[in-house]
Design an enzyme around this catalytic site. Structure first.
Site, PDB file in Angstrom:
ATOM      1  N   GLU A  30       0.853  -1.188   0.000  1.00  0.00           N
ATOM      2  CA  GLU A  30       0.000   0.000   0.000  1.00  0.00           C
ATOM      3  C   GLU A  30       0.887   1.235   0.000  1.00  0.00           C
ATOM      4  O   GLU A  30       1.782   1.360   0.833  1.00  0.00           O
ATOM      5  CB  GLU A  30      -0.909  -0.012   1.233  1.00  0.00           C
ATOM      6  N   ARG A 103     -16.847   3.388   7.570  1.00  0.00           N
ATOM      7  CA  ARG A 103     -15.802   2.722   6.784  1.00  0.00           C
ATOM      8  C   ARG A 103     -14.582   2.426   7.658  1.00  0.00           C
ATOM      9  O   ARG A 103     -13.951   1.373   7.524  1.00  0.00           O
ATOM     10  CB  ARG A 103     -15.400   3.613   5.602  1.00  0.00           C
ATOM     11  N   TYR A 222     -27.856   7.676   7.562  1.00  0.00           N
ATOM     12  CA  TYR A 222     -28.130   6.526   8.415  1.00  0.00           C
ATOM     13  C   TYR A 222     -27.240   6.608   9.648  1.00  0.00           C
ATOM     14  O   TYR A 222     -26.180   7.244   9.653  1.00  0.00           O
ATOM     15  CB  TYR A 222     -27.900   5.202   7.675  1.00  0.00           C
ATOM     16  N   ASP A 301     -12.456  -1.498  -7.469  1.00  0.00           N
ATOM     17  CA  ASP A 301     -12.572  -0.323  -8.335  1.00  0.00           C
ATOM     18  C   ASP A 301     -11.597  -0.369  -9.510  1.00  0.00           C
ATOM     19  O   ASP A 301     -11.853   0.242 -10.543  1.00  0.00           O
ATOM     20  CB  ASP A 301     -12.333   0.959  -7.541  1.00  0.00           C
TER      21      ASP A 301
END
Length: 398
Positions: A30, A103, A222, A301
Protein backbone atom coordinates in the site's frame (compact mmCIF):
# COMPACT_ATOMS: atom_id res chain seq x y z
CA UNK A 1 2.23 -20.17 -3.40
CA UNK A 2 2.44 -16.40 -2.96
CA UNK A 3 0.26 -13.65 -4.41
CA UNK A 4 1.23 -9.97 -4.55
CA UNK A 5 -1.69 -7.59 -4.00
CA UNK A 6 -1.30 -3.89 -4.87
CA UNK A 7 -3.64 -1.77 -2.77
CA UNK A 8 -4.80 -2.25 0.84
CA UNK A 9 -8.29 -0.85 0.60
CA UNK A 10 -11.40 -2.89 1.42
CA UNK A 11 -10.87 -5.15 -1.61
CA UNK A 12 -7.15 -5.69 -1.02
CA UNK A 13 -7.49 -6.46 2.68
CA UNK A 14 -10.42 -8.82 2.13
CA UNK A 15 -8.57 -10.58 -0.71
CA UNK A 16 -5.53 -11.20 1.46
CA UNK A 17 -7.73 -12.71 4.18
CA UNK A 18 -9.74 -14.85 1.77
CA UNK A 19 -6.56 -16.17 0.15
CA UNK A 20 -5.02 -16.92 3.55
CA UNK A 21 -8.10 -19.02 4.38
CA UNK A 22 -7.31 -21.28 1.39
CA UNK A 23 -3.62 -21.60 2.19
CA UNK A 24 -2.17 -18.90 -0.06
CA UNK A 25 0.47 -16.50 1.27
CA UNK A 26 0.22 -12.86 0.21
CA UNK A 27 2.33 -9.76 0.19
CA UNK A 28 0.01 -6.75 0.41
CA UNK A 29 1.56 -3.41 -0.56
CA UNK A 30 0.00 0.00 0.00
CA UNK A 31 1.51 3.31 -1.06
CA UNK A 32 -0.02 5.20 1.90
CA UNK A 33 2.02 5.24 5.10
CA UNK A 34 -1.07 4.45 7.19
CA UNK A 35 -4.45 2.88 6.51
CA UNK A 36 -6.25 6.18 6.87
CA UNK A 37 -10.03 6.35 6.66
CA UNK A 38 -11.35 7.08 3.17
CA UNK A 39 -15.03 7.94 3.37
CA UNK A 40 -17.31 8.24 6.37
CA UNK A 41 -19.88 5.45 6.19
CA UNK A 42 -20.89 2.56 3.98
CA UNK A 43 -23.68 0.05 3.62
CA UNK A 44 -22.97 -3.67 3.87
CA UNK A 45 -25.77 -5.49 2.10
CA UNK A 46 -26.38 -9.23 2.61
CA UNK A 47 -24.22 -10.25 -0.36
CA UNK A 48 -21.27 -8.69 1.52
CA UNK A 49 -22.11 -9.71 5.10
CA UNK A 50 -22.54 -13.32 3.96
CA UNK A 51 -18.88 -13.35 2.88
CA UNK A 52 -17.69 -11.51 5.98
CA UNK A 53 -19.39 -14.20 8.04
CA UNK A 54 -17.57 -16.86 6.01
CA UNK A 55 -14.29 -15.12 6.84
CA UNK A 56 -15.16 -15.08 10.54
CA UNK A 57 -15.44 -11.29 10.76
CA UNK A 58 -19.17 -10.62 10.90
CA UNK A 59 -19.54 -10.59 14.68
CA UNK A 60 -16.68 -8.11 15.05
CA UNK A 61 -18.11 -5.81 12.38
CA UNK A 62 -21.69 -6.12 13.62
CA UNK A 63 -20.63 -5.03 17.11
CA UNK A 64 -20.07 -1.44 15.91
CA UNK A 65 -22.57 -1.45 13.04
CA UNK A 66 -26.28 -0.63 12.89
CA UNK A 67 -29.08 -2.76 11.45
CA UNK A 68 -31.47 -0.37 9.71
CA UNK A 69 -35.15 -1.25 10.02
CA UNK A 70 -35.73 -0.14 6.46
CA UNK A 71 -35.09 2.43 3.74
CA UNK A 72 -37.47 5.40 3.60
CA UNK A 73 -37.48 7.41 0.38
CA UNK A 74 -38.74 10.99 0.61
CA UNK A 75 -39.37 13.91 -1.68
CA UNK A 76 -36.65 16.49 -1.09
CA UNK A 77 -39.05 19.43 -1.34
CA UNK A 78 -42.16 18.21 0.48
CA UNK A 79 -40.63 15.62 2.81
CA UNK A 80 -43.44 13.25 1.83
CA UNK A 81 -42.67 9.53 2.00
CA UNK A 82 -42.53 8.06 -1.48
CA UNK A 83 -41.76 4.48 -0.46
CA UNK A 84 -40.54 2.36 2.44
CA UNK A 85 -38.63 -0.89 2.02
CA UNK A 86 -38.44 -2.90 5.25
CA UNK A 87 -35.12 -4.53 6.10
CA UNK A 88 -36.03 -6.26 9.37
CA UNK A 89 -36.53 -9.51 7.44
CA UNK A 90 -33.24 -9.22 5.52
CA UNK A 91 -31.61 -12.19 7.22
CA UNK A 92 -34.62 -14.46 6.64
CA UNK A 93 -35.02 -13.36 3.01
CA UNK A 94 -31.41 -13.11 1.88
CA UNK A 95 -29.56 -15.31 4.36
CA UNK A 96 -27.45 -12.55 5.92
CA UNK A 97 -28.03 -9.22 7.69
CA UNK A 98 -28.08 -5.74 6.20
CA UNK A 99 -25.68 -3.48 8.10
CA UNK A 100 -24.53 0.13 7.93
CA UNK A 101 -21.21 1.11 9.48
CA UNK A 102 -18.36 3.58 9.44
CA UNK A 103 -15.80 2.72 6.78
CA UNK A 104 -13.11 3.13 9.45
CA UNK A 105 -14.74 0.42 11.60
CA UNK A 106 -14.83 -2.05 8.71
CA UNK A 107 -11.28 -1.19 7.73
CA UNK A 108 -10.08 -1.62 11.31
CA UNK A 109 -11.69 -5.05 11.59
CA UNK A 110 -10.08 -6.15 8.33
CA UNK A 111 -6.69 -4.68 9.24
CA UNK A 112 -6.69 -6.34 12.67
CA UNK A 113 -7.48 -9.69 11.06
CA UNK A 114 -4.67 -9.17 8.53
CA UNK A 115 -2.20 -8.31 11.31
CA UNK A 116 -3.12 -11.54 13.11
CA UNK A 117 -2.66 -13.70 10.00
CA UNK A 118 0.91 -15.07 9.61
CA UNK A 119 0.33 -15.82 5.91
CA UNK A 120 -0.02 -12.10 5.11
CA UNK A 121 2.82 -9.56 4.92
CA UNK A 122 1.53 -5.96 4.85
CA UNK A 123 4.00 -3.34 3.57
CA UNK A 124 2.74 0.22 4.05
CA UNK A 125 4.37 3.19 2.37
CA UNK A 126 5.31 0.90 -0.54
CA UNK A 127 4.30 1.68 -4.13
CA UNK A 128 4.22 -0.53 -7.18
CA UNK A 129 6.85 0.84 -9.57
CA UNK A 130 6.54 -1.69 -12.38
CA UNK A 131 6.06 -5.36 -13.13
CA UNK A 132 6.57 -8.05 -15.73
CA UNK A 133 6.24 -11.81 -16.20
CA UNK A 134 9.14 -14.20 -16.64
CA UNK A 135 9.48 -17.97 -16.34
CA UNK A 136 5.95 -18.41 -15.07
CA UNK A 137 6.34 -15.82 -12.32
CA UNK A 138 5.49 -12.16 -11.78
CA UNK A 139 8.44 -9.93 -10.99
CA UNK A 140 7.39 -6.58 -9.52
CA UNK A 141 9.48 -3.55 -8.68
CA UNK A 142 8.29 -1.81 -5.52
CA UNK A 143 9.54 1.42 -3.99
CA UNK A 144 9.57 2.78 -0.47
CA UNK A 145 10.83 6.31 -0.82
CA UNK A 146 14.10 6.12 -2.73
CA UNK A 147 14.65 2.47 -1.88
CA UNK A 148 13.57 0.01 -4.56
CA UNK A 149 13.44 -3.75 -4.46
CA UNK A 150 11.92 -6.59 -6.45
CA UNK A 151 9.30 -9.08 -5.37
CA UNK A 152 8.57 -12.37 -7.10
CA UNK A 153 5.12 -13.90 -6.86
CA UNK A 154 2.88 -16.43 -8.57
CA UNK A 155 0.30 -13.74 -9.37
CA UNK A 156 -0.27 -9.99 -9.13
CA UNK A 157 -3.68 -8.60 -8.16
CA UNK A 158 -4.36 -4.94 -8.89
CA UNK A 159 -6.66 -3.72 -6.10
CA UNK A 160 -5.29 -0.21 -6.45
CA UNK A 161 -8.43 1.82 -7.07
CA UNK A 162 -10.02 3.73 -9.93
CA UNK A 163 -6.65 5.12 -11.07
CA UNK A 164 -5.11 1.67 -11.01
CA UNK A 165 -1.50 1.48 -12.17
CA UNK A 166 -2.00 -2.22 -12.83
CA UNK A 167 -5.02 -1.53 -15.07
CA UNK A 168 -3.11 1.19 -16.91
CA UNK A 169 -0.43 -1.36 -17.81
CA UNK A 170 -2.93 -4.05 -18.81
CA UNK A 171 -5.34 -1.87 -20.79
CA UNK A 172 -3.54 1.39 -21.51
CA UNK A 173 -4.82 4.94 -21.08
CA UNK A 174 -2.77 7.29 -23.28
CA UNK A 175 -4.25 8.42 -26.57
CA UNK A 176 -6.25 6.90 -29.40
CA UNK A 177 -8.42 3.87 -28.66
CA UNK A 178 -6.51 3.13 -25.46
CA UNK A 179 -7.50 6.55 -24.14
CA UNK A 180 -11.10 5.44 -24.02
CA UNK A 181 -10.28 3.62 -20.79
CA UNK A 182 -9.28 6.77 -18.90
CA UNK A 183 -11.47 7.66 -15.87
CA UNK A 184 -14.44 9.82 -16.92
CA UNK A 185 -15.49 12.80 -14.80
CA UNK A 186 -19.30 12.81 -14.52
CA UNK A 187 -19.97 16.37 -13.40
CA UNK A 188 -21.14 15.22 -9.97
CA UNK A 189 -19.65 15.70 -6.53
CA UNK A 190 -20.29 13.64 -3.41
CA UNK A 191 -20.41 15.45 -0.07
CA UNK A 192 -20.09 13.61 3.21
CA UNK A 193 -20.29 14.43 6.89
CA UNK A 194 -20.75 12.83 10.29
CA UNK A 195 -23.29 14.53 12.56
CA UNK A 196 -23.60 13.82 16.31
CA UNK A 197 -26.95 12.10 16.75
CA UNK A 198 -28.11 14.56 19.40
CA UNK A 199 -27.56 17.42 16.93
CA UNK A 200 -29.66 15.78 14.19
CA UNK A 201 -33.39 16.50 13.83
CA UNK A 202 -35.30 14.26 16.20
CA UNK A 203 -37.44 12.87 13.35
CA UNK A 204 -34.29 11.53 11.68
CA UNK A 205 -32.67 9.94 14.76
CA UNK A 206 -34.03 6.48 14.13
CA UNK A 207 -32.84 3.18 12.78
CA UNK A 208 -34.04 3.87 9.26
CA UNK A 209 -31.87 4.68 6.29
CA UNK A 210 -33.16 7.87 4.70
CA UNK A 211 -33.03 8.70 0.99
CA UNK A 212 -34.17 12.13 -0.22
CA UNK A 213 -34.65 12.75 -3.95
CA UNK A 214 -34.43 16.22 -5.49
CA UNK A 215 -33.57 18.02 -8.71
CA UNK A 216 -30.02 17.07 -9.76
CA UNK A 217 -29.26 15.93 -6.21
CA UNK A 218 -30.01 13.30 -3.60
CA UNK A 219 -29.17 12.76 0.07
CA UNK A 220 -28.65 9.56 2.07
CA UNK A 221 -28.33 9.32 5.86
CA UNK A 222 -28.13 6.53 8.42
CA UNK A 223 -26.97 5.98 11.99
CA UNK A 224 -23.50 4.56 12.66
CA UNK A 225 -21.18 4.04 15.65
CA UNK A 226 -23.88 2.44 17.76
CA UNK A 227 -26.33 5.21 16.92
CA UNK A 228 -24.10 8.00 18.26
CA UNK A 229 -23.46 9.49 14.81
CA UNK A 230 -25.47 10.06 11.65
CA UNK A 231 -23.60 9.55 8.39
CA UNK A 232 -24.66 11.85 5.55
CA UNK A 233 -23.80 11.56 1.86
CA UNK A 234 -25.18 14.03 -0.67
CA UNK A 235 -24.53 13.92 -4.40
CA UNK A 236 -24.96 17.13 -6.39
CA UNK A 237 -24.33 18.20 -9.96
CA UNK A 238 -20.97 19.96 -9.94
CA UNK A 239 -18.00 19.99 -12.25
CA UNK A 240 -14.55 19.47 -10.82
CA UNK A 241 -10.95 19.37 -11.89
CA UNK A 242 -9.94 17.24 -8.90
CA UNK A 243 -8.34 13.87 -9.54
CA UNK A 244 -10.56 10.80 -9.03
CA UNK A 245 -8.56 9.51 -6.07
CA UNK A 246 -8.87 12.73 -4.02
CA UNK A 247 -11.35 11.34 -1.54
CA UNK A 248 -11.22 13.87 1.28
CA UNK A 249 -11.10 17.45 0.08
CA UNK A 250 -12.57 20.11 2.42
CA UNK A 251 -16.12 21.05 1.48
CA UNK A 252 -17.70 24.49 1.86
CA UNK A 253 -20.91 24.31 3.94
CA UNK A 254 -22.21 27.40 2.15
CA UNK A 255 -21.92 25.64 -1.21
CA UNK A 256 -23.78 22.50 -0.18
CA UNK A 257 -26.37 24.69 1.53
CA UNK A 258 -26.93 26.57 -1.71
CA UNK A 259 -27.09 23.38 -3.76
CA UNK A 260 -29.87 22.01 -1.55
CA UNK A 261 -31.76 25.26 -0.99
CA UNK A 262 -35.51 24.77 -1.06
CA UNK A 263 -35.37 21.27 0.40
CA UNK A 264 -37.66 20.20 3.26
CA UNK A 265 -36.83 21.68 6.68
CA UNK A 266 -35.85 18.29 8.20
CA UNK A 267 -33.29 17.63 5.46
CA UNK A 268 -32.04 21.21 5.73
CA UNK A 269 -31.68 20.92 9.51
CA UNK A 270 -29.60 17.77 9.13
CA UNK A 271 -27.37 19.44 6.54
CA UNK A 272 -26.90 22.51 8.74
CA UNK A 273 -26.00 20.33 11.74
CA UNK A 274 -22.89 18.96 10.01
CA UNK A 275 -19.77 20.25 11.79
CA UNK A 276 -17.70 19.94 8.60
CA UNK A 277 -17.86 18.51 5.09
CA UNK A 278 -15.50 16.66 2.81
CA UNK A 279 -16.01 16.07 -0.89
CA UNK A 280 -14.87 13.75 -3.62
CA UNK A 281 -15.42 13.95 -7.37
CA UNK A 282 -17.36 11.09 -8.96
CA UNK A 283 -15.59 9.36 -11.82
CA UNK A 284 -16.53 6.31 -13.83
CA UNK A 285 -14.83 3.86 -16.18
CA UNK A 286 -16.29 1.69 -18.91
CA UNK A 287 -16.62 -2.06 -18.28
CA UNK A 288 -13.71 -4.21 -19.45
CA UNK A 289 -14.13 -7.37 -21.54
CA UNK A 290 -11.88 -9.24 -19.05
CA UNK A 291 -10.05 -8.47 -15.82
CA UNK A 292 -7.08 -10.80 -16.30
CA UNK A 293 -4.04 -11.31 -18.49
CA UNK A 294 -1.79 -14.24 -17.72
CA UNK A 295 -0.71 -14.04 -14.08
CA UNK A 296 -2.24 -10.61 -13.48
CA UNK A 297 -5.82 -9.69 -12.56
CA UNK A 298 -7.83 -6.68 -11.36
CA UNK A 299 -10.17 -6.41 -8.41
CA UNK A 300 -12.59 -3.86 -6.92
CA UNK A 301 -12.57 -0.32 -8.34
CA UNK A 302 -9.56 -1.18 -10.49
CA UNK A 303 -11.74 -3.67 -12.35
CA UNK A 304 -15.20 -2.11 -12.06
CA UNK A 305 -15.65 1.27 -10.34
CA UNK A 306 -19.26 1.45 -9.18
CA UNK A 307 -21.11 4.74 -8.77
CA UNK A 308 -22.43 5.36 -5.24
CA UNK A 309 -26.15 5.24 -6.09
CA UNK A 310 -26.54 1.50 -5.48
CA UNK A 311 -24.38 1.31 -2.31
CA UNK A 312 -22.49 -1.66 -3.79
CA UNK A 313 -18.89 -0.48 -4.14
CA UNK A 314 -17.54 -2.20 -1.01
CA UNK A 315 -19.88 -5.17 -1.41
CA UNK A 316 -18.70 -5.94 -4.93
CA UNK A 317 -15.04 -5.69 -3.91
CA UNK A 318 -15.76 -8.16 -1.10
CA UNK A 319 -17.46 -10.48 -3.60
CA UNK A 320 -14.42 -10.22 -5.86
CA UNK A 321 -12.13 -11.19 -2.99
CA UNK A 322 -13.99 -14.37 -2.18
CA UNK A 323 -14.41 -15.34 -5.85
CA UNK A 324 -10.65 -14.92 -6.36
CA UNK A 325 -9.85 -17.17 -3.41
CA UNK A 326 -12.38 -19.77 -4.55
CA UNK A 327 -10.90 -19.82 -8.07
CA UNK A 328 -7.34 -20.26 -6.81
CA UNK A 329 -8.44 -22.96 -4.37
CA UNK A 330 -10.06 -24.87 -7.24
CA UNK A 331 -6.85 -25.05 -9.31
CA UNK A 332 -3.26 -24.10 -8.67
CA UNK A 333 -2.87 -23.33 -12.37
CA UNK A 334 -2.70 -19.60 -11.64
CA UNK A 335 -3.42 -18.35 -15.13
CA UNK A 336 -6.46 -20.64 -15.40
CA UNK A 337 -7.62 -19.59 -11.92
CA UNK A 338 -7.47 -15.88 -12.76
CA UNK A 339 -9.33 -16.48 -16.00
CA UNK A 340 -12.00 -18.42 -14.10
CA UNK A 341 -12.25 -15.62 -11.51
CA UNK A 342 -12.73 -13.00 -14.23
CA UNK A 343 -15.33 -15.12 -16.01
CA UNK A 344 -17.22 -15.78 -12.79
CA UNK A 345 -17.43 -12.13 -11.76
CA UNK A 346 -17.50 -10.07 -14.95
CA UNK A 347 -21.17 -10.27 -15.94
CA UNK A 348 -22.47 -9.73 -12.41
CA UNK A 349 -20.22 -6.78 -11.59
CA UNK A 350 -20.98 -5.18 -14.95
CA UNK A 351 -24.70 -5.53 -14.27
CA UNK A 352 -24.24 -3.83 -10.88
CA UNK A 353 -22.28 -1.02 -12.58
CA UNK A 354 -25.09 -0.50 -15.06
CA UNK A 355 -27.79 -0.64 -12.36
CA UNK A 356 -25.97 2.00 -10.34
CA UNK A 357 -25.70 4.30 -13.36
CA UNK A 358 -29.42 3.92 -13.99
CA UNK A 359 -30.29 4.67 -10.36
CA UNK A 360 -28.19 7.84 -10.58
CA UNK A 361 -30.29 8.96 -13.52
CA UNK A 362 -33.57 8.11 -11.76
CA UNK A 363 -32.60 9.73 -8.45
CA UNK A 364 -31.87 13.08 -10.09
CA UNK A 365 -34.93 13.38 -12.31
CA UNK A 366 -36.91 16.62 -12.18
CA UNK A 367 -40.07 18.10 -13.63
CA UNK A 368 -42.66 15.73 -15.16
CA UNK A 369 -40.15 12.85 -15.20
CA UNK A 370 -39.48 13.33 -11.48
CA UNK A 371 -43.22 13.48 -10.75
CA UNK A 372 -43.75 10.22 -12.67
CA UNK A 373 -40.94 8.58 -10.70
CA UNK A 374 -42.48 9.70 -7.41
CA UNK A 375 -45.89 8.38 -8.41
CA UNK A 376 -44.43 5.00 -9.38
CA UNK A 377 -42.62 4.76 -6.04
CA UNK A 378 -45.78 5.54 -4.07
CA UNK A 379 -47.62 2.67 -5.72
CA UNK A 380 -44.84 0.11 -5.25
CA UNK A 381 -45.53 -2.01 -2.18
CA UNK A 382 -42.90 -3.50 0.17
CA UNK A 383 -43.04 -6.90 -1.51
CA UNK A 384 -42.34 -5.41 -4.93
CA UNK A 385 -39.52 -3.24 -3.56
CA UNK A 386 -37.81 -6.18 -1.87
CA UNK A 387 -38.06 -8.32 -4.99
CA UNK A 388 -36.13 -5.73 -6.98
CA UNK A 389 -33.03 -6.42 -4.89
CA UNK A 390 -33.14 -10.21 -4.79
CA UNK A 391 -30.78 -10.55 -7.76
CA UNK A 392 -27.97 -8.68 -6.03
CA UNK A 393 -28.54 -9.48 -2.35
CA UNK A 394 -29.10 -13.18 -3.05
CA UNK A 395 -26.36 -14.02 -5.58
CA UNK A 396 -27.76 -17.41 -6.46
CA UNK A 397 -30.99 -15.81 -7.71
CA UNK A 398 -31.34 -15.30 -11.49
Amino acid sequence: MRVLIAGAGIGGLTSALALARVGVETTLIERAETLAEAGAGLQLSPNATRILARLGLLDTIAATATRPSGVRVRSARSGRTLSFMPLDTAEARWGAPYLVTRRADLQRALADAVAAEPAIALDLGTALAGFGMTKGRVVAAVARGLVKRSIEADALIGADGIRSAVRARLVGEGTGDAGLDAPQELGRTAWRALVPADAAPEALRNAETGLWLGRDAHLVHYAVAGGSLVNIVAVTRDTTEAAPDLWSQPGDAAVIGKRLAGWHRSARALIEAAPSWTTWPIYDRKPLPAWNAGLIALLGDAAHPILPFFAQGAAQAIEDAQALADAIAATRDVSAALAAYSAARLARATRVQEASRELGRIYHLAGPAGAARNLAMRFAGPRQLLARYDWVYRPSAP
